[in-house]
Design an enzyme around this catalytic site. Structure first.
Site, PDB file in Angstrom:
ATOM      1  N   GLY A 169      65.100  14.274  33.388  1.00 18.95           N
ATOM      2  CA  GLY A 169      65.435  13.334  32.273  1.00 18.95           C
ATOM      3  C   GLY A 169      64.535  12.331  31.855  1.00 18.95           C
ATOM      4  N   SER A 195      59.456  23.045  38.003  1.00 21.63           N
ATOM      5  CA  SER A 195      59.976  23.833  37.165  1.00 21.63           C
ATOM      6  C   SER A 195      59.012  23.727  35.791  1.00 21.63           C
ATOM      7  CB  SER A 195      61.220  23.819  36.483  1.00 21.63           C
ATOM      8  OG  SER A 195      61.363  22.223  36.514  1.00 21.63           O
ATOM      9  N   THR A 199      63.020  22.105  27.462  1.00 22.62           N
ATOM     10  CA  THR A 199      63.230  21.103  26.455  1.00 22.62           C
ATOM     11  C   THR A 199      62.398  19.979  26.386  1.00 22.62           C
ATOM     12  OG1 THR A 199      65.313  20.234  27.336  1.00 22.62           O
ATOM     13  CG2 THR A 199      65.719  21.996  25.862  1.00 22.62           C
ATOM     14  N   ASP A 257      76.289  20.502  33.295  1.00 25.79           N
ATOM     15  CA  ASP A 257      75.671  20.250  34.632  1.00 25.79           C
ATOM     16  C   ASP A 257      76.899  20.124  35.564  1.00 25.79           C
ATOM     17  OD1 ASP A 257      73.316  20.808  35.923  1.00 25.79           O
ATOM     18  OD2 ASP A 257      72.403  18.732  35.298  1.00 25.79           O
ATOM     19  N   SER A 265      72.170  23.995  43.431  1.00 23.98           N
ATOM     20  CA  SER A 265      70.875  24.541  42.749  1.00 23.98           C
ATOM     21  C   SER A 265      69.754  23.926  43.373  1.00 23.98           C
ATOM     22  CB  SER A 265      71.030  24.960  41.374  1.00 23.98           C
ATOM     23  OG  SER A 265      70.101  23.890  40.742  1.00 23.98           O
ATOM     24  N   LYS A 289      70.350  11.990  33.118  1.00 26.80           N
ATOM     25  CA  LYS A 289      71.411  12.679  33.245  1.00 26.80           C
ATOM     26  C   LYS A 289      72.624  11.788  33.675  1.00 26.80           C
ATOM     27  CE  LYS A 289      69.206  17.092  33.786  1.00 26.80           C
ATOM     28  NZ  LYS A 289      68.861  18.213  34.813  1.00 26.80           N
TER      29      LYS A 289
END
Lengths: 507, 507
Positions: A169, A195, A199, A257, A265, A289
């Site tokens: 975030g 990752s 976005t 989420d 995860s 977040k």
């Protein structure tokens, strides 16, 4: 029912039935069909689309993966019947009815997510039920282990294995490029999977890709880590905890989420690489977040409890998330900034301090440094040049050029400097607007695209002084970003005109 | 981003993006893309599939409906960007967070369901949230009205307009073929829309299709009803309350029936045809949707309350649902049985009595008969031949042959009689097994396929006497049903051997 195959040039798995035939078989769109190759006897199960026009009655359209799995050609005979629903449908329904799921039931669901036996609407029902009804810590533990089991795992022969994760975030959060080499330079193993941005402006994998390939198998990740102590790779190609890739698809539109799923995860990925010491970065702020520190502490306790159940030691750092880390956003710009720090730059403070603090916590967890001495140890490793040397080894082992320097990183050749419209203090950087702007300029796909900030909140700027620069690899991308920049106003200077009707504000 | 079109021969709407391009645009599978025809400037929004192989970077696959809506050909330039999410996504999320939705929010969701702006996983989240969090009666009312508004409506100039609905779950429930002509013969208007079977052996629309076409527009339904007083048509082609068709797709795998949604979908269809007197048949039994009478009464009260809010008078009949209505299951067999009753047959009692009772309630509601005299009035209309005459008018106005007789209905030419393996009383008919058997024999698609029962629960049969006959239009279908019949055991005779290991039980 017997049908004639028609091969459809669509990469997915699935079948396309005439609506009349679907009725005749007694199935609807989204149900599953068992399809048998008449000649070979081989059978596959596939999800059903229906059409009124494209497929004639008596014919069945087979998408790419399904026709290949059956090895049938156009015009071949197939036998079809309604496939039994996967057992996991009943377990999802149980969760919808707010009953707890046991380990076996959760495992069945995750297995069917990974082998795509569950359709996306079915998966969406599961994710929604988890979101609404919640999961207790037993269920989170089961989900974590099921995610681990359904993917690849690394098995190192020595301990400790270290890992870190940022909840995300915050733009410009390039800290892994510093933490991984600092930690590995101290002799610890840190197989960091990361990752790509969906976005965002750049995920850690997008950054590392500027320096070296990032797509490796789980075995390669293990071998490279054993060789040089650390890697920075893209998690997607390792097939580690792959269930998450599908869950993200159905969560995406709602930006939900489900807490338990998020815990599972993150921790599944750490567990699967064999990590027993895990450091979680929880950025807190209005645009991240986690909105406030109390919420951050609560999440931290949950990570720690889940870690204890999994025999992993977890520590969490609650960090400031309302402004970018460092001065750059976008792959090449961020890599340049991180490399410069490895080469000896002492700025930007927000990047250096955050990286050293988090690496320091890892050293304390691993017993490499006494309590409160981790930061100094990390600083020493950075200043000595050992972290730079380690980063070069990591780049080399991943197949990149180890002689790379911060200065040699190519940035976007198209630039636009935005100047302060008034004199005053910078009162706000809008994370979301900065990310939008960087994306418009081409990040993360165009490596050279992004934003360099010349002033951060609290700094004074004079009218006409540069406040940020937009970089782009392509001229039309720059134009797009510059035009949109007028509307997005990512940097607010105290006293600055916020709007004017009709809009004529000169960015 | 600019891309080159590649037209894909798939009937749906949607686009197929290369995974790299999807990243570059910043979208995932299931998100929405805005696609602009460069030449004409026309723009459409479409849901995204992604592929690693089929579509080259720089190219975009356009499915049939999308390429037609844009009027582009292969190789045409299009401009794409991420489409804004429909506002209804936020309202679905509100429901996921267990907040109540107001009329406007519900309307936005239903509009986006009908115009397919919501993807199936998104719709699944909505349905799951409704199922888990429930809806209060205000919300059910809003949902009902939104479903009405998003489809066609009939506007009759006179009142009353009558309608009926069966909650379903009982095989052989052919009562609409008797109730509609009896009610219309008394001068009442009853524009009956009905469904085709998805998992059943025959919906009312499947039955009527044996006698006449059933696919009409809403205007045609109105005109025909004004002409002869009643029709029996398929609801699917009228575009009345079409939201339900998509909701069913995501409910199907879980066989859930969120109570509020069920109320809304039934009552929206009645409201949209202009009905102000509605009779709801609630079959109760272990194999129906409503397991016991208490639950049936509760549902009845909810229907009545919703009706009051919508200014519709509702009465409910709680009926016996643990055995088929009449002796036949499957389109032609059921039509033959119903026509025979119209022609004067006084059997089967379960069919005659249920139909007359329900028609009688309608007469009492409409003030055509005093309290407790409705049954007699319905019986009189049936016995007089007026109902038969009316049915012939209905068949004629829908384009069928009005001279049809029960005897002239062609049944499946392939038959297999199943005899009682022991003497004894019939103790159970298994609804689900009977439906499976009828479907295996070809129902509802093969009109002649189905089952005729020769004995019903409580009747005594002698060993070797026929207990039921399977009909099929095609020999291989009959074979399939006969083979499976051994396993399904749809009729249980007291004292009958239920299993034997190894299985050798002769059906």
């Amino acid at each position: 029912m017997k049908l004639i195959s028609k091969i459809l040039d669509i990469a997915d798995s699935g079948v396309l039935l005439n609506k009349g035939d679907a009725r005749s078989i007694g199935v609807v769109e989204g149900a599953r069909l068992q399809v048998k190759n008449h000649a070979t006897g081989s059978t596959v199960s596939a999800l059903i689309d229906t059409t009124g026009t494209l497929i004639e009655p008596g014919t069945i359209g087979l998408y790419g993966l399904t026709s290949r799995a059956l090895s049938v050609n156009d015009g071949a005979d197939v036998e079809v019947w309604e496939a039994p629903k996967p057992a996991s449908i009943e377990f999802i329904k149980k969760k919808m009815n707010n009953e707890r799921l046991n380990a076996e039931e959760t495992r069945a669901i995750v297995r069917d997510i990974v082998n795509e036996s569950l359709s996306l609407p079915e998966l969406s029902a599961y994710v929604t039920a988890n979101y609404i009804n919640g999961m207790d810590m037993d269920e989170v533990e089961h989900l974590t282990l099921a995610m681990v089991e359904t993917g690849n795992q690394l098995k190192f022969s020595s301990r400790p294995i270290v890992d870190k994760h940022s909840i995300g975030g915050v733009p410009g959060n390039k800290i892994s490029l510093l933490i991984v080499p600092i930690v590995a330079a101290a002799g610890l193993k840190i197989p960091k999977t990361s990752s790509r941005a969906i976005t965002g402006a750049a995920g850690t994998a997008d950054l590392m890709e500027v320096l070296a390939p990032v797509e490796f198998s789980a075995e390669e990740v293990q071998t490279m880590t054993e060789k040089v102590g650390g890697v920075i790779v893209w998690g997607g190609s390792t097939n580690i905890a792959p269930a998450d890739d599908r869950i993200i698809i159905v969560e995406y539109p709602f930006k939900i989420d489900a807490r338990g799923q998020m815990l599972a995860s993150v921790m599944a990925k750490k567990y699967a690489v064999g990590a027993n010491l895990v450091m979680i970065d929880i950025p807190v702020g209005r645009t991240t977040k986690i909105p406030d520190i109390a919420e951050g502490r609560k999440l931290a306790r949950e990570f720690i409890e889940l870690g204890e159940r999994l025999k992993m030691r977890v520590e969490c750092a609650i960090t400031y998330g309302d402004a970018p880390v460092g001065h750059t956003i976008g792959p090449a710009l961020e890599v340049q900034e991180a490399l410069a720090v490895l080469e000896g730059a002492t700025e930007p403070q927000s990047l250096v301090q955050k990286s050293l603090s988090l690496a320091g916590i890892i050293f304390e967890m691993a017993g490499k440094a006494p309590r409160d001495q981790g930061y100094l140890m990390a600083e020493e490793i950075l200043r000595s040049g050992k972290a730079l040397e380690k980063m070069r080894q990591i780049i080399h082992v991943q197949g990149g050029d180890p002689t790379v320097t911060a200065e040699s990183i190519p940035l976007g050749s198209h630039m636009h400097v935005v100047n302060a419209p008034e004199s005053g203090y910078v009162v706000e950087l809008n994370n979301r607007s900065l990310v939008s702007l960087a994306r418009l300029a081409g990040a993360p796909q165009d490596h050279g695209a992004g934003i360099r900030l010349h002033a951060k909140p609290g700094e004074r700027v004079d009218r006409g002084a540069p406040i940020f620069t937009i970089y782009a690899d392509r001229a039309w991308r720059l134009k797009l970003a510059v035009e949109e920049g007028r509307r997005l106003m990512p940097v607010l200077v105290e006293g600055m005109l916020l709007d004017r009707v009709p809009t004529e504000y000169r960015l």
